[in-house]
Design an enzyme around this catalytic site. Sequence first.
Site, PDB file in Angstrom:
ATOM      1  CB  CYS A   9      35.644  46.678  56.208  1.00 30.00           C
ATOM      2  SG  CYS A   9      35.389  45.032  56.903  1.00 30.00           S
ATOM      3  CB  THR A  22      35.796  42.697  59.971  1.00 29.30           C
ATOM      4  OG1 THR A  22      34.493  42.785  60.537  1.00 29.30           O
ATOM      5  CG2 THR A  22      36.363  41.319  60.208  1.00 29.30           C
ATOM      6  CD  GLU A  50      26.692  42.525  51.489  1.00 26.14           C
ATOM      7  OE1 GLU A  50      26.482  42.299  50.286  1.00 26.14           O
ATOM      8  OE2 GLU A  50      27.523  43.369  51.879  1.00 26.14           O
ATOM      9  CG  ASP A  95      32.427  46.488  53.685  1.00 21.72           C
ATOM     10  OD1 ASP A  95      32.953  46.180  54.763  1.00 21.72           O
ATOM     11  OD2 ASP A  95      31.240  46.213  53.415  1.00 21.72           O
ATOM     12  CB  SER A  96      33.211  42.011  53.491  1.00 22.91           C
ATOM     13  OG  SER A  96      32.112  42.578  54.176  1.00 22.91           O
ATOM     14  CB  CYS A 105      29.664  45.946  61.673  1.00 19.34           C
ATOM     15  SG  CYS A 105      29.487  45.126  60.068  1.00 19.34           S
ATOM     16  CB  THR A 106      30.948  49.706  57.410  1.00 21.31           C
ATOM     17  OG1 THR A 106      31.382  48.484  56.795  1.00 21.31           O
ATOM     18  CG2 THR A 106      32.139  50.422  57.997  1.00 21.31           C
ATOM     19  CG  HIS A 107      27.477  45.142  56.227  1.00 20.81           C
ATOM     20  ND1 HIS A 107      28.845  45.065  56.105  1.00 20.81           N
ATOM     21  CD2 HIS A 107      26.961  44.621  55.090  1.00 20.81           C
ATOM     22  CE1 HIS A 107      29.136  44.490  54.944  1.00 20.81           C
ATOM     23  NE2 HIS A 107      28.015  44.208  54.309  1.00 20.81           N
TER      24      HIS A 107
HETATM   25  N1  DGL Z   1      31.268  45.581  57.087  1.00 19.84           N
HETATM   26  C1  DGL Z   1      32.234  44.848  57.788  1.00 19.84           C
HETATM   27  C2  DGL Z   1      32.656  45.480  59.101  1.00 19.84           C
HETATM   28  O1  DGL Z   1      32.616  46.684  59.217  1.00 19.84           O
HETATM   29  C3  DGL Z   1      32.211  43.341  57.837  1.00 19.84           C
HETATM   30  C4  DGL Z   1      31.007  42.562  57.513  1.00 19.84           C
HETATM   31  C5  DGL Z   1      31.356  41.120  57.214  1.00 19.84           C
HETATM   32  O2  DGL Z   1      31.753  40.858  56.074  1.00 19.84           O
HETATM   33  O3  DGL Z   1      31.238  40.275  58.123  1.00 19.84           O
HETATM   34  O4  DGL Z   1      33.087  44.819  60.006  1.00 19.84           O
END
Ligand code: DGL
Length: 295
Positions: A86, A88, A166, A23-24, A205-207
């Site tokens: 992720c 994205t 984050e 992931d990012s 989004c996984t966040h």
């Molecule tokens: N966690 C990521 C996702 O699922 C991207 C978050 C990011 O770096 O913008 O899209």
Amino acid sequence: MITTHGISSDLAQLRELPIGLFDSGVGGMTVLNAMRRLLPNESFLYLGDTARMPYGTKSVETVRRYSLQIAELLVSRGIKLLVVACNTATAAALPALREAFPGLGIIGAVEPGARAACRATKSGRIAVIATSSTIRGRAYENAILSILPNAELSTLACPLFVSMAEDGLLEGPLAEGLAARYLDQIFRIPREQGLDTPDTLVLACTHFPLLRGAISRVAGSGVTLVDSANNTAREAKALLESSHLARSAGRSAGMQLCPGSVRFLTTDDVPRFTRLGELFLGIPIAPCAVELVEL
Ligand code: DGL
């Protein structure tokens, strides 16, 4: 059908390798958590590209390039399956990754999330929140409409949720205020105008599942929140089983990557990554389990 001694011993060796995830940043840990629960006999190698996050504000080409670099690194370390934890990166790079690593099983986060949303909705009204890049690329819209062609979709980019997650700011007035700033236009305001609102909200989004409490309170109790973590883990399990790569209980622990069975790679600030990892996974992370890598 595995017949020769050579192939079956290759398979046995492959089976002992970890599952790679990336992931990012720390958001993919929501997927890692689901995978650890569902696949307790497996080991994992997780890369968080914290030096270059967020991905969601970058171009598709850039995210694709980052994803290919990361996959190359994980493959060079030895993995038996790659999970793009992720949305994205999945939306930007899944076909490119499959083309670059044809022999490797690769699972993305978008299709499992879309399937979960279609199962959850009763009214067919679904809201999707994600990064700007995922929303712009319409990956979820396309995936949901291919399953439920009559679905009514509302989509919204909520990029600041990524920074909140984050920073570990998951609850409290700041998280709830931001959730209201984004989500009132989908839920509270139309509701007050007597309009129909979505019954399902996809945290695409996984966040975002890290802020589930605040998001859920703002969306309202009648709204089902879905994310891709559990479904992605289920698809990974099914793929491992169908390709005879699932580890069974009771193998020699000596073959594992480390006693905790999870190793981490990060591109920036090991102590910060370790602290957030411990918070999100609820397990102590030994300093030797986190490695700084350069991409
Ligand atoms: N966690 C990521 C996702 O699922 C991207 C978050 C990011 O770096 O913008 O899209």
